[in-house]
Each structure stands twice: as structure tokens, then as C-alpha cells.
Scaffold this motif. Structure first.
Motif, short mmCIF file in Angstrom:
data_model
loop_
_atom_site.label_atom_id
_atom_site.label_comp_id
_atom_site.label_asym_id
_atom_site.label_seq_id
_atom_site.Cartn_x
_atom_site.Cartn_y
_atom_site.Cartn_z
N ALA A 129 0.83 -1.20 0.00
CA ALA A 129 0.00 0.00 0.00
C ALA A 129 0.87 1.25 0.00
CB ALA A 129 -0.93 -0.01 1.20
N ALA A 140 -3.79 3.44 -6.73
CA ALA A 140 -3.58 2.67 -5.50
C ALA A 140 -4.88 2.14 -4.92
CB ALA A 140 -2.85 3.53 -4.47
N ASP A 141 -5.87 3.01 -4.74
CA ASP A 141 -7.10 2.56 -4.09
C ASP A 141 -7.83 1.51 -4.92
OD1 ASP A 141 -6.61 4.21 -1.96
OD2 ASP A 141 -7.94 5.82 -2.64
N GLU A 142 -7.76 1.64 -6.25
CA GLU A 142 -8.43 0.66 -7.10
C GLU A 142 -7.75 -0.70 -7.02
OE1 GLU A 142 -8.93 2.02 -11.10
OE2 GLU A 142 -9.76 3.97 -10.47
N ARG A 145 0.84 4.10 -3.08
CA ARG A 145 0.39 5.46 -2.80
C ARG A 145 1.51 6.48 -2.96
NH1 ARG A 145 -3.22 2.86 1.62
NH2 ARG A 145 -5.25 2.94 0.58
N LEU A 164 -5.75 -1.85 -4.60
CA LEU A 164 -5.88 -2.40 -3.25
C LEU A 164 -7.30 -2.92 -3.02
CD1 LEU A 164 -3.83 0.26 -1.29
CD2 LEU A 164 -3.16 -2.11 -1.74
N ASP A 165 -8.29 -2.24 -3.58
CA ASP A 165 -9.66 -2.74 -3.48
C ASP A 165 -9.81 -4.07 -4.20
OD1 ASP A 165 -12.63 -2.37 -2.94
OD2 ASP A 165 -12.63 -2.46 -5.13
#
Length: 269
Positions: free
Chosen positions: A192, A205-207, A196, A209-210
Motif C-alpha cells: 500500500a 492505488a485505491d483501485e 500510494r 488495493l480494493d
């Protein structure tokens, strides 16, 4: 001898490193080539239980006979210049060490920039290395295989088995995603953080990691979504490389890929 510390490093750690540096300078003189701070402290992720991982880069002669020393505060890891310049192939012992060089601040470089350049080389993949990870070492085909098996089990109502294969697919997927970007996959602890602070093109990153979180839950929709994105990324990679090798891997699956466009079964508790 001037040390350059990252701004996040507390005074007590700066003092410990300065003491280590002076001792190595006294012991090795010109044989001391540099210092690199790796681990959590080097990346601004230290806790009150973290120690310092300091690579002491030495000439080959100065490094002879030196071994790693451990304490509750500092791990002092001697590293010969030859070792720093040796880029390990995928699957070798040296390979698993390579990411420790990624984004690690150079505290001292008495080589005129050579240490910083060697660290960048360790943490990145040239095109042939990326091909080797994706194709020769089967990371792409292996990921497709685990994803395919997870979807088949989901289709057949075997939900625990589907989750197992979806979980096993994740390390293969991460190898693929980072190899496509020409980078060594980070250790899980730093995934992570790296996504980021050093984003991957096409994988916010958020996509990502999701998606990883949903894959770990055995979410068949996430497997299918990831498949579409990986296949598109591979097509772009092949275009850049001037070959069709990753595309050929997908094509080799033929009609078996139909499972990636099916309807997922509902998850069971």
C-alpha cells in the motif's frame, strides 16, 4: 563526511547512524563507500518497535570477513560493491533481496552517485527481465490459471475452494502488475505504501488495493474485472515491446477463457 538524512528520521536515529558511520570510517577509511537506510525507517513507516536497517557499502576488500550485526536498535548489514552491482535473476536468492533497495534513501555516497544508480537498477526490471518474470517464469500464465480455477469452483458452487484459488492468485497477480511496469514487486508490508507514494500507471492505488481485498474474499466479479484490466495492460505491454508474447499466452487458453465472462455465483458465509 556529511550524511543526508530523510526528513522523517528522528534525532535519536540520526545519532545512532552517525556513530555507526564514524566507526566504519575509522575502520575502513576509503573502503567505506556509502550508507543506505532500508526497512521501515527508510520509508517513513517505523513504529516504536522498529529498528534501523543500515546497509554499509564497502569496497570488496573492506567487506571481506564482515558479517551482519544485529542489535535491538540497529541491524548493520555490510554490502560489498560487487554485491550491490550483482543483479539477481528471478527466483534466485539475490532476487528476493532486490526490493530492499527500492526507494531506500542513500545517506552517504562516496562514489559520485554510483550507489544511488545501483539501487535503482536493483529495484527495476529491464525489458528482458520483465519478459522473464511474465513469460519464462510463468507468472502471467500462472495467474490466469489460478483465476480460472477460482471461477470454475465458483461456478460449480465450491466456494471455499474458489476462495483458496483466488487467494493463491494474488501473489502471481502482483508479480505481473509490477513486472508490466518494469518494477520489482514490493514486500507485502510495503504494498500500500508503494502504490500510494510511487503510483503505477493504470493502477491507481485505491483501485488495485480494493481489487486485492476483493480477491482475497473470493469475489468472482473482482476476478473478472482484474482479468479485463490485466489483459489490456498486457496488450499495451506487447505493443511497447514489439512482440506478442503475453497476448499469445491469453490466446493459448482458447475457449477456456469463456469462464471469465460468465455470471458469478453468490458468495456463501
Amino acid at each position: 563526511m556529511t550524511l543526508e538524512f530523510p526528513s522523517h528520521l528522528p534525532t535519536i536515529d540520526r545519532t545512532r547512524i552517525a556513530t555507526l558511520a564514524e566507526r566504519n570510517l575509522a575502520d575502513h577509511g576509503d573502503g567505506l563507500l556509502g550508507l543506505v537506510l532500508s526497512g521501515s525507517a527508510g520509508r517513513g513507516m517505523a513504529t516504536d518497535r522498529s529498528d534501523l536497517d543500515v546497509f554499509v557499502v564497502l569496497s570488496d576488500e573492506a567487506a571481506a570477513g564482515r558479517t551482519t550485526s544485529h542489535s535491538s536498535d540497529v541491524d548493520e548489514i555490510p554490502w560489498s560493491r560487487s554485491e550491490l552491482d550483482t543483479v539477481g535473476a528471478y527466483g534466485t536468492e539475490e532476487w528476493w533481496f532486490r526490493w530492499s533497495c527500492a526507494w531506500a534513501p542513500v545517506l552517504l555516497d562516496r562514489t559520485g552517485g554510483g550507489i544511488a544508480g545501483a539501487l535503482r537498477r536493483q529495484a527495476t526490471l529491464d525489458p528482458r527481465e520483465a519478459d522473464a518474470v511474465l513469460i519464462d517464469h510463468d507468472r502471467l500464465d500462472g495467474w490466469v490459471n489460478f483465476a480460472y480455477r477460482a471461477l470454475k469452483s465458483n461456478r460449480d458452487g465450491r466456494h471455499p475452494e474458489s476462495r483458496l484459488d483466488a487467494n493463491e492468485s494474488v501473489p502471481w497477480l502482483l508479480d505481473v502488475v509490477f513486472a508490466l511496469a518494469g518494477r520489482v514487486r514490493p514486500y507485502n508490508k510495503y504494498l500500500a505504501w508503494e502504490l500510494r507514494t510511487h503510483p503505477l500507471d493504470g493502477w491507481p492505488a485505491d483501485e488495485l488495493l480494493d481489487l486485492v481485498g476483493r480477491l482475497l474474499d473470493g469475489d468472482a466479479a473482482a476476478i473478472r474485472e482484474t482479468f479485463v484490466r490485466v489483459r489490456a495492460a498486457c496488450a499495451a505491454y506487447d505493443a511497447g515491446r514489439g512482440h506478442m508474447r503475453t497476448t499469445d499466452i491469453f490466446e493459448g487458453w482458447g475457449a477456456e477463457l469463456d469462464v471469465f465472462v460468465g455470471q458469478p455465483q453468490p458468495l456463501q458465509a
